[in-house]
Design a protein around this motif. Structure first.
Motif: not given
Ligand SMILES: [Mg+2]
Ligand SMILES: Nc1ncnc2c1ncn2[C@@H]1O[C@H](COP(=O)(O)OP(=O)(O)OP(=O)(O)O)[C@@H](O)[C@H]1O
Ligand SMILES: Nc1ncnc2c1ncn2[C@@H]1O[C@H](COP(=O)(O)OP(=O)(O)OP(=O)(O)O)[C@@H](O)[C@H]1O
Ligand SMILES: [Mg+2]
Lengths: 621, 667
Positions: A420, A461, A542, B514
């Motif tokens: 990310t 995300q 994602e 995440g």
């Molecule tokens: Mg990530």
């Protein structure tokens, strides 16, 4: 940032043991922006000045109107007095009402003038106040939007809300009612002061002795209240932050029986807020009666001294009476002034807070002379990029990566590897610590935000949904999109089916934070949004993690067409999504370990991707 | 009438109860009246003054005493001039002068006392209401929170309460003082010379008319303004929470335009309020002045006729002059009163919100964890008539203690809704959910919610320390327990954070990746050591390796607890003993993974990933490649399918299957 606090943040936080639950932050400089130095005060004054600057002419006109209004108001009692002294005797003596009628007529005129000027003043000053407030709200909002992600990470939305609502409203009080009382009071004060001295120099000068005392009082109050008012603002922010966080996470709060602990925390902050408010109140409780006391003492002094002078025969009773009357007029507006002073102190601490926000420069700034990109091919290059969120903890120790225009690159790797982060650097949420990220050979730091955002879009995300309908949320990708375009985008990603089943279709309200939709549905909407934006470089972080496999398949199919002619960075743990890529990068601790086409990588027997792929296939029972 | 005040839960200086009062008992609020009036809701807040009643009384006494002093000071002055000064009485001058000084000083002191007392009393009231409001908001159900804009709640707990505070701290006092002053002075005026007094009384008529007329409009505007302030706050909050999306699309302008419409509307409302106020306040200043003129004219005539002395007229007019300010300031005070009443309306709205999810009587201590869903149906409460569809219908499921069931279904099929029914975030609309044979509505909420722990699909973290986030459901967890939970969730990364477990994670855990967020949320659920563990797709953000590690560790945890695992991936499904397939809000099939895979095409369609991209979007009933899967199935077959665990829906019942267990009641 404006913070010049030298204390180490950790130590400072530690000292506040009662707030330990909040945890420590490596760098808490974002927390309370204000350094309380003279610069801050100057900033606050400049902010106020610039808010009122567009209305200087109007304010000048209002000052005149206020003078007229006050003159009219002050002359009413004088005229009435005059009427009694000079209008009535003719009536009693020779039934001649002429003089009185004239005076009454003048009085009516004066009251009319007073009414007209009063109404004009109230309307106009109110309007200026509201306009300034509107301006301030807009500026603060804009600025918060301009500030970078790093800032917001620390500042938290609760604080943003606190600044934009509570602090702005603290200024509202001053802007709405403050100037009215200030101007009126100051004018009355000056007017009566002059009158006092003119009426009787000696007594007048005695009265003016109280001035230094009053000034000293004001000085004390200003210094004492400045700190507490600042604390009021900050503890209000704490209340708001705790409140906003609780309400945002209410689901977890209830499911985990967090209510009692939250209540404890909230009562703590609410009580802090009460205590500090009480402190300011008590300062006012000392300040205002003290001013009153000075007034009362002055009155007695004048009374006794004046009475003595009358006894001695140096003064007439009439003069003394008149003098005492005006003395009251002198001290009455003092209360208004102190009241204004109080409002002003409160507002100026809010102004300081806001000025500090406005003075914070975004870490990600637009260049002075942005490069015009023209048509973008979409080649992305990471040139020895080093990056860390927290100093000394590098996330990317040095990344070299070249993505030719039109290539679809998949990024895989264990969680926390930095995928990310790479995406965010590409979308310029952050700037690299060293090295450069380039789009078509141009350093992203040389491109202004609007251009960059048009060409590089990232689906994060977290699929944030805004208040409004499903269509509104898709339209977010392209505000000028027609309904047909929105439908087409939804169809392309396979979202049309579920949207069709919603009670109002595209016009269904998604409710707070998209609560009306399931997680997968939110993801589809977010994806449709990006699809609609149609950028040259698309980053999908994602974007399919919450989808069921058939929906994911649909998305994949959409991807094949969407990504055919554009650069794309796909981050996914589901390797089925990765298979649409031309190239796969395996990332570990911020380093690219493998780089090649999916087929090649699967082929290499001991490769990581091959192992990953094997595990993946196994996981698909 | 229904106006008995409920006793206030907390006396002023008593030690705070361990469990915050607002959570367990009703707020100190009077019940609503049958026929509400404008003032009703403000009056309902009155019991909040009760803990401070001594202060309040003392404060009012001080206020009136200081009013007495305020009136006495000019009278003293007059006495000094008319007495000692006129009669050359030096001794008297000193005497009366000292007395005047005494009165002046006591005025200031009384004033000080009033303000000092009022500070504690009003701030205390504000805090008490705020805390009760917060407590109430915490227990109001999810359905309430879904419907209310967050900014509306915020503006109530900050703006409205501070309006109430301002009203209490000086509005009400000055309103009372001014009215008393007006009444008293009017009485004196009537006594002085009644015809002129009547004139003054008549002037009350236009004043009252202005007030009444204004009140109606002002009420409307202040409500609009306060509501719009809530809208603006919502907009601000949304713009901050959605900042990353806004930035990644470069939609600052778009969001700004939306915000601009909201603030401009607020501006318009405020401007209308300002105009109304300007007119109202001016009228209240002008009317007494006009009355003064009339009194002057008539008084002059009366003096001319010799009906009153000039001295009386002077006294009369001087007295009247002292009325101008109290009347004029009524404008401001009444505006404040209106705002306060509106604020009270808005605040009591929340206290009055129905609270359907309440404690039951049973405080179960050690449940075994048998979970049973009986014909559960659920529909979201909605104002929209068209939106009356059932999110869940006819859901039957039984989980033995220690058993784990995977919930598999398409996006939007109702999995998350089902999981949120178990901790009673929502209540079932029909049917029932039982734990160990007790309807969960019979349990107390703490009992139920300590039995059930959920890891949500969105991590829902707070900007607190990692420790605080982890121990959300179990504040007394020991260090060892925390470490264990961290290990289960493979969340060892927390030890490497700058301050370890004491590191504050950014808002919503934004300073984590995440997968890290998801693992924290998982660790939190595990740490709560529930009897029923619900995992709502909690492994979606993990890479395959980490997922395998977590699954391995979870398997141990799930051995002892009843588990519901929502899954989109076969690997997660394999955590479970059985699988329930949920389709459009109904559980259509229950069985082992292998069974369902073999017999239910829609299940295979949902979970099989190795088909080609060009496969149709529709379920393919003629599944062809069963061979490879059979091998896997044999590996993971857990138990034989029994009659009531393996069901097929009616539409599929006719299809022959290798398992003879399809005659379970289908719907
Ligand atoms: Mg990530
Ligand atoms: N805003 C932030 N502040 C501080 N540290 C951060 C921040 N965002 C991420 N990190 C840290 O940087 C590292 C890399 O995070 P990143 O989000 O890039 O991981 P990722 O590869 O995307 O992982 P995942 O697959 O779990 O999403 C992690 O250790 C994370 O804790
Ligand atoms: N607050 C709500 N009001 C009305 N309908 C809702 C609400 N929340 C969810 N729904 C609807 O209920 C259905 C089930 O939602 P749910 O969140 O349970 O899906 P899910 O099975 O968990 O899907 P996913 O796999 O995407 O998470 C969806 O069609 C959704 O649109
Ligand atoms: Mg879900």
């Amino acid at each position: 940032m404006t913070t010049t606090d030298t204390k180490t943040p950790a130590a400072e936080q530690d000292s506040d043991a009662s707030l330990r639950w909040r945890g420590l932050m490596a760098d808490s400089s974002g927390e309370d922006l204000v350094d309380h130095g003279s610069a801050t005060r100057r900033n606050a004054r400049e902010l106020l000045g610039s808010l009122l600057a567009p209305y200087t002419k109007l304010i000048a006109a209002l000052a005149v109107i206020v003078v007229i209004e006050n003159a009219a108001r002050l002359s009413v009692p004088i005229l009435v007095q005059f009427g009694i002294d000079h209008g009535i005797p003719p009536i009693t003596h020779h039934h001649d009402a002429h003089d009185l009628l004239v005076i009454v007529a003048v009085l009516v005129g004066v009251v009319a003038v007073q009414a007209a000027s009063r109404v004009t003043f109230l309307r106009q000053s109110g309007r200026i106040g509201e306009l300034a407030l509107l301006d301030l709200r807009r500026r603060v909002f804009r600025h918060f939007q301009k500030l970078d992600v790093t800032f917001h990470d620390k500042f938290t939305s609760g604080r943003v809300v606190s600044r934009s609502t509570n602090d702005v409203e603290a200024i509202q009080d001053m802007l709405e009612n403050g100037f009215d009382s200030l101007l009126t009071a100051v004018l009355t004060l000056i007017g009566t002061a002059v009158l006092l001295v003119v009426l009787n120099v000696e007594l007048g000068l005695i009265c003016l002795i109280s001035f230094p005392v009053l000034v000293a009082l004001a000085w004390w109050f200003r210094n004492a209240s400045r700190r507490t008012y600042r604390e009021v603002r900050e503890s209000a922010a704490l209340v708001i932050v705790q409140f906003v966080e609780t309400m945002t996470g209410i689901k977890a709060v209830q499911a985990y029986r967090r209510e009692p602990r939250n209540q404890e925390i909230f009562e703590e902050v609410a009580d802090r807020y009460r205590a500090i408010n009480e402190k300011t109140f008590r300062l006012v409780a000392i300040f205002m009666p003290s001013v009153d006391l000075v007034g009362n003492i002055m009155t007695t002094v004048v009374l006794v001294y004046g009475g003595w002078r009358v006894l001695e025969g140096h003064m007439t009773v009439g003069v003394l009476t008149a003098f005492l009357l005006y003395l009251r007029m002198f001290f009455e507006p003092m209360q208004d002034i102190t009241q204004f002073f109080n409002t002003f102190q409160s507002a100026s601490s809010a102004l300081e807070k806001l000025a500090a926000v406005l003075a914070t420069q975004p870490g990600i700034a637009d260049p002075e002379q942005p490069v015009q990109l023209g048509t973008v091919q979409g080649a992305v290059e990471f040139d020895n990029v080093q990056f860390s969120y927290v100093e000394g903890r590098p996330v990317l120790p040095g990344l070299d990566l070249h993505i030719p225009a039109g290539q679809t690159v998949a990024l895989v790797g264990t969680t926390g590897a930095g995928k990310t982060t790479i995406a965010k650097l590409m979308a310029r949420f952050y700037d690299p610590v060293s090295g450069a990220v380039r789009l078509d050979g141009t350093d992203l730091r040389d491109v202004d935000q609007p251009q960059l955002r048009r060409h590089v879009v990232m689906v994060t995300q977290e699929n944030f949904m805004f208040e409004g309908t499903v269509a509104d949320n898709i339209r977010f990708g392209k505000p000028e999109a027609t309904d047909a375009e929105i439908r087409a985008a939804a169809e392309a990603v396979g979202a049309d089916q579920f949207i069709g089943e919603l009670p109002n279709g595209y016009d269904t309200d998604v409710a707070k934070r998209g609560g009306r939709l399931s997680a997968g549905q939110r993801q589809l909407v977010a994806f449709a949004r990006a699809f609609l934006a149609d950028p040259a470089v698309l980053i999908l972080d994602e974007a399919t993690s919450s989808l069921d496999i058939p929906s994911e398949r649909l998305v994949q199919r959409a991807l094949e067409t969407v990504l055919a002619d554009r650069t794309a960075l796909i981050i996914a743990h589901r390797l089925s999504t990765v298979e649409v890529a031309d190239r796969v990068l395996v990332l570990e601790h911020g380093r690219v370990l493998e780089d090649g086409s999916p087929a090649d990588l699967i082929g290499s027997a001991d490769g990581r991707y091959a192992a990953l792929h094997r595990a993946w296939v196994e996981s698909l029972a | 009438m229904t106006r008995q005040p409920i006793p206030v839960s907390r006396p002023t200086d008593a030690p705070r109860p361990a469990v915050p009062a607002g959570l367990v008992s009703a707020p100190a609020l009077r019940p609503p009246r049958d026929r509400p009036r404008r003032m009703t809701n403000l009056l309902r807040l009155l019991p909040y003054l009760k803990p401070y009643r001594v202060r309040w009384t003392a404060m009012l006494v001080a206020a009136f005493a200081s009013l007495g002093a305020t009136i006495a000071i000019p009278l003293m002055t007059k006495a000094v001039i008319d007495g000692p000064v006129r009669h050359h009485d030096e001794h008297g001058l000193w005497l009366l002068g000292t007395a005047a000084l005494g009165v002046g000083m006591s005025e200031a002191i009384l004033w000080f006392i009033r303000r000092w007392l009022v500070s504690r009393a009003t701030m205390g009231v504000e805090r008490d209401i705020r805390e009760d409001l917060y407590a109430r908001l915490q227990v109001l159900p999810m359905s309430f929170h879904n419907q209310w804009q967050s900014g509306q709640l915020l503006s109530r707990i900050m703006n409205d309460l501070s309006t109430v505070r301002r009203f209490l701290s000086f509005g009400i006092v000055f309103l009372a003082l001014n009215i008393v002053q007006i009444v008293v002075v009017s009485g004196i005026l009537l006594r002085l010379y009644w015809p002129l007094g009547v004139v003054v009384l008549i002037s009350i008529v236009p004043i009252a008319a202005t007030v009444l007329h204004n009140q109606r409009q002002y009420t409307k505007f202040s409500r609009m303004a306060q509501d719009q302030a809530g809208v603006v706050a919502t907009g601000v909050e949304e713009s901050a929470l959605g900042l990353r999306v806004i930035k990644s699309f470069g939609r600052e302008d778009y969001v700004y335009d939306r915000f601009d419409t909201q603030v401009t509307e607020l501006f318009d409302i405020q401007l209308r309020k300002v105009r109304l106020q300007a007119r109202f306040w001016t009228l209240l200043e002008v009317i007494p002045n006009l009355t003064l003129i009339v009194v002057l004219g008539l008084g002059a005539a009366a003096t001319g006729d010799g009906r009153i002395t000039l001295g009386t007229l002077v006294a009369f007019i001087t007295m009247m002059l002292s009325l101008v300010w109290p009347i004029a300031s009524l404008g401001f005070l009444l505006s404040l009163t209106q705002e306060c009443m509106t604020a009270a309306d808005r605040v009591t709205e929340i206290f009055d919100a129905p609270q359907p999810i309440a404690d039951g009587p049973v405080n179960a201590v050690s449940p075994a964890g048998r979970l049973r869903l009986r014909d559960v149906g659920f529909r979201f409460p909605s104002d929209d008539e068209r939106d009356s569809g059932w999110a869940l219908r006819h859901v039957d499921l039984e989980l033995a203690p220690g058993e784990t069931v995977a919930l598999v279904g398409a996006t939007g099929s109702g999995k998350s809704v089902l999981t949120s029914l178990i901790p009673r975030l929502y209540d079932v609309s029909e049917g029932s959910i039982e734990i160990d044979g007790t309807d969960i509505r019979e349990l107390t909420l703490p009992a139920l919610r300590s039995t059930v722990a959920t890891a949500f699909e969105d991590p829902t973290l707070f900007s607190l320390s990692v420790r605080e986030n982890l121990t959300l459901g179990r504040p007394d967890a020991t260090e060892a327990q925390i470490t264990e939970a961290i290990d289960v969730a493979q969340a060892q990364f927390v030890h490497e954070l700058p301050f370890g477990l004491d590191t504050r994670i950014g808002e919503q855990g934004m300073s984590l990746s995440g997968g890290q967020r998801q693992r924290l949320s998982l660790a939190r659920a595990v740490l709560a050591t529930p009897k029923v563990l619900v995992l709502d797709d909690t492994l979606s953000a993990l890479d395959v390796h980490t997922e395998a590690l977590v699954e391995h560790a979870l398997r141990n945890v799930l051995q002892d607890v009843t588990g519901i695992v929502v899954a989109h991936r076969a690997s997660t499904v394999l955590l479970a003993d059985r699988v329930a397939l949920i389709e459009k809000g109904t559980i259509t099939h229950v069985g082992t993974h292998a069974q369902l895979l073999a017999t239910v095409p829609s299940y295979r369609y949902l979970l099989a990933a190795d088909d080609e991209l060009d496969d149709g979007a529709e379920p393919d009933p003629e599944w062809s490649d069963d061979d490879r899967r059979t091998g896997l199935r044999e590996q993971h077959d857990v138990d034989e399918c029994t009659d009531d665990t393996c069901r097929e829906c009616a539409t599929l019942r006719s299809r022959p299957t290798p398992y003879g267990a399809t005659e379970g009641a289908g719907r």
